[in-house]
Every structure is written in structure tokens, then in C-alpha cells.
Design a protein around this motif. Sequence first.
Motif, PDB file in Angstrom:
ATOM      1  N   VAL A 150     -52.756 -62.771  40.226  1.00  0.00           N
ATOM      2  CA  VAL A 150     -52.202 -62.912  41.838  1.00  0.00           C
ATOM      3  C   VAL A 150     -51.081 -62.012  42.024  1.00  0.00           C
ATOM      4  CG1 VAL A 150     -51.081 -64.873  42.963  1.00  0.00           C
ATOM      5  CG2 VAL A 150     -53.033 -65.235  41.880  1.00  0.00           C
ATOM      6  N   PHE A 151     -50.166 -62.061  40.941  1.00  0.00           N
ATOM      7  CA  PHE A 151     -49.032 -61.175  41.145  1.00  0.00           C
ATOM      8  C   PHE A 151     -49.156 -59.626  41.141  1.00  0.00           C
ATOM      9  CE2 PHE A 151     -46.637 -65.361  39.598  1.00  0.00           C
ATOM     10  CZ  PHE A 151     -46.177 -65.403  41.079  1.00  0.00           C
ATOM     11  N   ASP A 152     -50.049 -59.238  40.555  1.00  0.00           N
ATOM     12  CA  ASP A 152     -50.352 -57.754  40.589  1.00  0.00           C
ATOM     13  C   ASP A 152     -50.987 -57.238  41.923  1.00  0.00           C
ATOM     14  OD1 ASP A 152     -49.407 -57.370  38.102  1.00  0.00           O
ATOM     15  OD2 ASP A 152     -51.375 -57.533  37.132  1.00  0.00           O
ATOM     16  N   THR A 180     -53.659 -73.086  29.284  1.00  0.00           N
ATOM     17  CA  THR A 180     -52.549 -72.334  29.681  1.00  0.00           C
ATOM     18  C   THR A 180     -52.989 -70.809  29.701  1.00  0.00           C
ATOM     19  OG1 THR A 180     -51.260 -74.059  28.152  1.00  0.00           O
ATOM     20  CG2 THR A 180     -50.430 -71.629  28.381  1.00  0.00           C
ATOM     21  N   GLN A 181     -53.761 -70.320  28.771  1.00  0.00           N
ATOM     22  CA  GLN A 181     -54.169 -68.891  28.803  1.00  0.00           C
ATOM     23  C   GLN A 181     -54.782 -68.399  30.193  1.00  0.00           C
ATOM     24  OE1 GLN A 181     -53.296 -66.870  26.660  1.00  0.00           O
ATOM     25  NE2 GLN A 181     -52.165 -68.280  25.527  1.00  0.00           N
ATOM     26  N   ASN A 215     -54.304 -69.836  33.048  1.00  0.00           N
ATOM     27  CA  ASN A 215     -53.261 -70.083  33.968  1.00  0.00           C
ATOM     28  C   ASN A 215     -52.275 -68.962  34.016  1.00  0.00           C
ATOM     29  OD1 ASN A 215     -51.826 -71.047  36.264  1.00  0.00           O
ATOM     30  ND2 ASN A 215     -50.751 -72.705  35.204  1.00  0.00           N
ATOM     31  N   TRP A 216     -52.160 -68.625  32.943  1.00  0.00           N
ATOM     32  CA  TRP A 216     -51.159 -67.376  32.635  1.00  0.00           C
ATOM     33  C   TRP A 216     -51.864 -66.078  33.056  1.00  0.00           C
ATOM     34  CZ3 TRP A 216     -49.993 -64.783  27.401  1.00  0.00           C
ATOM     35  CH2 TRP A 216     -49.086 -64.129  27.354  1.00  0.00           C
ATOM     36  N   SER A 244     -54.313 -65.762  35.189  1.00  0.00           N
ATOM     37  CA  SER A 244     -54.608 -65.992  36.895  1.00  0.00           C
ATOM     38  C   SER A 244     -53.230 -65.669  37.705  1.00  0.00           C
ATOM     39  CB  SER A 244     -55.120 -67.136  37.216  1.00  0.00           C
ATOM     40  OG  SER A 244     -54.247 -67.982  37.166  1.00  0.00           O
ATOM     41  N   SER A 245     -52.163 -65.842  36.887  1.00  0.00           N
ATOM     42  CA  SER A 245     -50.922 -65.467  37.598  1.00  0.00           C
ATOM     43  C   SER A 245     -50.811 -64.108  37.679  1.00  0.00           C
ATOM     44  CB  SER A 245     -49.670 -66.538  36.673  1.00  0.00           C
ATOM     45  OG  SER A 245     -49.353 -65.915  35.486  1.00  0.00           O
ATOM     46  N   TYR A 246     -51.082 -63.320  36.229  1.00  0.00           N
ATOM     47  CA  TYR A 246     -50.918 -62.009  36.359  1.00  0.00           C
ATOM     48  C   TYR A 246     -51.941 -61.141  37.383  1.00  0.00           C
ATOM     49  CZ  TYR A 246     -48.265 -61.524  32.071  1.00  0.00           C
ATOM     50  OH  TYR A 246     -47.382 -61.493  31.041  1.00  0.00           O
TER      51      TYR A 246
END
Length: 68
Positions: free
Chosen positions: A65-67, A55-56, A58-59, A61-63
Motif C-alpha cells: 500500500v505504501f509503495d 502479522t506477516q 499485515n506487514w 500488505s502495508s509495504y
Amino acid sequence: VFPDIASIHEAFPNITTDKLGHDLAYSAMLTKLPSGLLGLVLASLVAAYMSTISTQLNWGSSYIVFDF
């Protein structure tokens, strides 16, 4: 099996009183499990740890990607 702290102290007399508390009950109960169920408990703890790490990651990596 261990209704109070005194019964845990009777079952494990080598534990010092500063380490004796309610949080020791889970470890004391694990000594009563047969080896098959103890393996199942170990597997569930590893799975819970891996779920948290996943979970950590994935969380995080989403930061990233979106940054970008």
C-alpha cells in the motif's frame, strides 16, 4: 517429572541417543497432560502460528500500500 535427560531416556527407551536432548522435555511433558489440557495446548500453538501469519500478511500488505 523429568529432572534430567536420563529420566527422559528411562521413560522413553526407544529414542536414540542422538535425538535425546533438553529440547525433548517439552514433548515428554505433553504425554503427561490429560486430553482437555492437551487440546488447550494445541489450540494455543495454532493461535500463536495464526498470529504470526497474520502479522506477516499485515506487514506485507502495508509495504504494498505504501509503495503504490
